[in-house]
Scaffold this motif. Structure first.
Motif, PDB file in Angstrom:
ATOM      1  N   ASN A  25      31.930 -24.345  20.411  1.00  0.00           N
ATOM      2  CA  ASN A  25      31.926 -24.550  18.965  1.00  0.00           C
ATOM      3  C   ASN A  25      31.208 -23.690  18.391  1.00  0.00           C
ATOM      4  N   VAL A  26      29.964 -23.177  18.839  1.00  0.00           N
ATOM      5  CA  VAL A  26      29.252 -22.459  18.195  1.00  0.00           C
ATOM      6  C   VAL A  26      29.768 -20.966  18.099  1.00  0.00           C
ATOM      7  N   ALA A  27      30.206 -20.612  19.120  1.00  0.00           N
ATOM      8  CA  ALA A  27      31.128 -19.341  19.352  1.00  0.00           C
ATOM      9  C   ALA A  27      32.357 -19.267  18.113  1.00  0.00           C
ATOM     10  N   ASN A  28      32.870 -20.292  17.675  1.00  0.00           N
ATOM     11  CA  ASN A  28      33.726 -20.155  16.889  1.00  0.00           C
ATOM     12  C   ASN A  28      33.353 -20.641  15.383  1.00  0.00           C
ATOM     13  N   VAL A  29      32.126 -20.669  15.221  1.00  0.00           N
ATOM     14  CA  VAL A  29      31.683 -21.166  13.864  1.00  0.00           C
ATOM     15  C   VAL A  29      32.285 -20.453  12.897  1.00  0.00           C
ATOM     16  N   ASN A  30      32.637 -19.100  12.883  1.00  0.00           N
ATOM     17  CA  ASN A  30      33.194 -18.263  11.690  1.00  0.00           C
ATOM     18  C   ASN A  30      34.833 -18.146  12.039  1.00  0.00           C
ATOM     19  N   THR A  31      35.428 -18.767  13.012  1.00  0.00           N
ATOM     20  CA  THR A  31      36.893 -18.905  13.294  1.00  0.00           C
ATOM     21  C   THR A  31      37.497 -19.712  12.265  1.00  0.00           C
ATOM     22  N   TYR A  32      38.620 -19.168  11.464  1.00  0.00           N
ATOM     23  CA  TYR A  32      39.395 -19.656  10.548  1.00  0.00           C
ATOM     24  C   TYR A  32      40.055 -20.918  11.002  1.00  0.00           C
ATOM     25  N   ALA A  33      40.236 -22.086  10.555  1.00  0.00           N
ATOM     26  CA  ALA A  33      40.961 -23.188  10.989  1.00  0.00           C
ATOM     27  C   ALA A  33      40.557 -23.760  12.344  1.00  0.00           C
ATOM     28  N   TYR A  34      39.195 -23.346  12.817  1.00  0.00           N
ATOM     29  CA  TYR A  34      39.065 -23.779  14.167  1.00  0.00           C
ATOM     30  C   TYR A  34      38.504 -25.167  14.096  1.00  0.00           C
ATOM     31  N   LYS A  35      38.790 -25.979  14.998  1.00  0.00           N
ATOM     32  CA  LYS A  35      38.656 -27.462  15.212  1.00  0.00           C
ATOM     33  C   LYS A  35      37.560 -27.815  16.361  1.00  0.00           C
ATOM     34  N   LYS A  36      36.431 -28.288  16.048  1.00  0.00           N
ATOM     35  CA  LYS A  36      35.386 -28.577  17.101  1.00  0.00           C
ATOM     36  C   LYS A  36      35.941 -29.503  17.943  1.00  0.00           C
ATOM     37  N   GLN A  37      35.449 -29.242  19.307  1.00  0.00           N
ATOM     38  CA  GLN A  37      35.617 -30.021  20.424  1.00  0.00           C
ATOM     39  C   GLN A  37      34.516 -30.803  20.631  1.00  0.00           C
ATOM     40  N   ARG A  38      34.921 -32.027  21.102  1.00  0.00           N
ATOM     41  CA  ARG A  38      33.707 -33.063  21.338  1.00  0.00           C
ATOM     42  C   ARG A  38      33.993 -33.869  22.797  1.00  0.00           C
ATOM     43  N   ILE A  39      32.956 -33.703  23.664  1.00  0.00           N
ATOM     44  CA  ILE A  39      33.245 -34.346  24.868  1.00  0.00           C
ATOM     45  C   ILE A  39      32.927 -35.728  25.094  1.00  0.00           C
ATOM     46  N   ASN A  40      33.889 -36.649  25.778  1.00  0.00           N
ATOM     47  CA  ASN A  40      33.798 -38.093  25.807  1.00  0.00           C
ATOM     48  C   ASN A  40      33.341 -38.495  27.125  1.00  0.00           C
ATOM     49  N   PHE A  41      32.270 -39.397  27.224  1.00  0.00           N
ATOM     50  CA  PHE A  41      31.803 -39.837  28.686  1.00  0.00           C
ATOM     51  C   PHE A  41      32.255 -41.128  28.967  1.00  0.00           C
ATOM     52  N   GLU A  42      32.281 -41.610  30.254  1.00  0.00           N
ATOM     53  CA  GLU A  42      32.601 -43.061  30.600  1.00  0.00           C
ATOM     54  C   GLU A  42      31.467 -43.195  32.054  1.00  0.00           C
ATOM     55  N   ASP A  43      31.303 -44.401  32.003  1.00  0.00           N
ATOM     56  CA  ASP A  43      30.409 -44.638  33.198  1.00  0.00           C
ATOM     57  C   ASP A  43      31.385 -44.890  34.313  1.00  0.00           C
ATOM     58  N   VAL A  44      30.844 -44.641  35.563  1.00  0.00           N
ATOM     59  CA  VAL A  44      31.810 -44.478  36.748  1.00  0.00           C
ATOM     60  C   VAL A  44      31.922 -46.023  37.388  1.00  0.00           C
ATOM     61  N   PHE A  45      32.793 -46.438  38.553  1.00  0.00           N
ATOM     62  CA  PHE A  45      32.812 -47.761  39.036  1.00  0.00           C
ATOM     63  C   PHE A  45      31.509 -48.188  39.536  1.00  0.00           C
ATOM     64  N   TYR A  46      31.518 -49.492  39.636  1.00  0.00           N
ATOM     65  CA  TYR A  46      30.234 -50.043  40.146  1.00  0.00           C
ATOM     66  C   TYR A  46      30.510 -50.866  41.336  1.00  0.00           C
ATOM     67  N   ARG A  47      29.471 -50.869  41.912  1.00  0.00           N
ATOM     68  CA  ARG A  47      29.571 -51.468  43.575  1.00  0.00           C
ATOM     69  C   ARG A  47      28.517 -52.398  43.527  1.00  0.00           C
ATOM     70  N   PRO A  48      28.741 -53.677  44.043  1.00  0.00           N
ATOM     71  CA  PRO A  48      27.762 -54.796  44.447  1.00  0.00           C
ATOM     72  C   PRO A  48      26.499 -54.455  45.252  1.00  0.00           C
ATOM     73  N   LEU A  49      25.462 -54.629  44.948  1.00  0.00           N
ATOM     74  CA  LEU A  49      24.063 -54.130  45.652  1.00  0.00           C
ATOM     75  C   LEU A  49      23.429 -55.366  45.944  1.00  0.00           C
ATOM     76  N   VAL A  50      23.167 -55.607  47.315  1.00  0.00           N
ATOM     77  CA  VAL A  50      22.517 -56.944  47.784  1.00  0.00           C
ATOM     78  C   VAL A  50      21.168 -56.489  48.175  1.00  0.00           C
ATOM     79  N   GLN A  51      20.059 -57.217  47.807  1.00  0.00           N
ATOM     80  CA  GLN A  51      18.863 -56.890  48.401  1.00  0.00           C
ATOM     81  C   GLN A  51      18.533 -57.693  49.654  1.00  0.00           C
TER      82      GLN A  51
END
Length: 260
Positions: A25-51
């Motif tokens: 995004n920073v590299a293209n700050v002066n690029t005409y009509a450039y649209k910024k990119q955004r990274i989306n995160f998600e949590d990974v699957f869960y497993r049961p933990l027994v003490q």
């Protein structure tokens, strides 16, 4: 092996992807009509933990424990950029929603908001890289001026004609979900199942934007916010590195304890 090592490794990879996106995004700050990119995160699957139960205590009921983070996708942010005046009559900015439809060499369609247009040898409007616009009309070789109205109507002043000659009309395309478009590079995007099919109409119709001749749309990257995101991503990366270091220290302690 401690799960925290693997969890921290997913965090390192995710934050590296975030840093890469911000850097682009920073590299293209002066690029005409450039649209910024955004990274989306998600949590990974869960497993049961027994003490396991201790002396005189019962076992703790299973509790879900997450196994880190993953990149769920890269999203293009289609907020409008500011309009920059160029005074070039073949530069056309879209004020509002919409895309120019472009014909690719393989016959498929691509879409762009970069209105830095050219005329090929046949007098047809093309992009900077030579892809023809879907709007098929020809500018006469003896035309001395080309005017593009906000509604898309194109007229030309031709030698020997008292009045401007109407050549055709630019149309704009849009999508139900523009964020589902796939970037192709060079300011071009391709339709996907997520974006839905394109609908095409004249500028100013069905919520489409209007055209501004002699202008180009600037990048929608906000440098200040990108620098803040870069700092946050770097700190998150360092925190995950610290988790790796602490987990390694704990593992080393366990190994040394067994040897003693």
């Amino acid at each position: 092996m401690l799960d925290s090592l693997y969890i921290a490794a997913t965090g390192l990879g995710a934050q590296q992807s975030r840093i890469d996106a911000v850097s682009n995004n920073v590299a293209n700050v002066n690029t005409y009509a450039y649209k910024k990119q955004r990274i989306n995160f998600e949590d990974v699957f869960y497993r049961p933990l027994v003490q396991a139960p201790g002396v005189g205590t019962a076992a703790v009921l299973p509790q879900p424990v997450g196994l880190g983070v993953a990149v769920s996708g890269t999203q293009t942010v289609f907020t409008a950029g500011d309009l920059a005046q160029t005074n070039n009559p073949l530069d056309v900015a879209i004020k509002g929603d919409g895309f120019f439809e472009v014909e690719m060499p393989d016959g498929t369609s691509a879409y762009t908001r970069l209105g830095s247009l050219r005329l090929n040898d046949q007098g047809e409007f093309t992009t900077q890289d030579g892809e023809r616009l879907k709007a098929r009309f020809v500018v006469p070789s003896d035309a001395t001026a080309v005017t593009i109205a906000s509604t898309g109507q194109v007229t030309a002043t031709v030698a020997g004609q008292d009045k401007p000659v109407s050549l055709g009309n630019f149309e704009l395309a849009n999508f139900v979900n523009p964020t589902g478009l796939t970037p192709l590079g060079g300011g071009l995007f391709a339709a996907t199942n997520d974006s839905g099919p394109a609908f095409v109409d004249d500028p100013g119709q069905q919520g489409l934007g209007t055209l501004n001749q002699g202008y180009l749309e600037a990048s929608n990257v906000d440098l200040n916010s990108e620098l803040v995101d870069l700092v946050l991503a770097q700190q998150a990366y360092q925190l995950n590195s610290k988790v790796v270091q602490v987990s390694d220290d704990i593992l080393s302690t366990i190994v040394n304890f067994r040897r003693s």
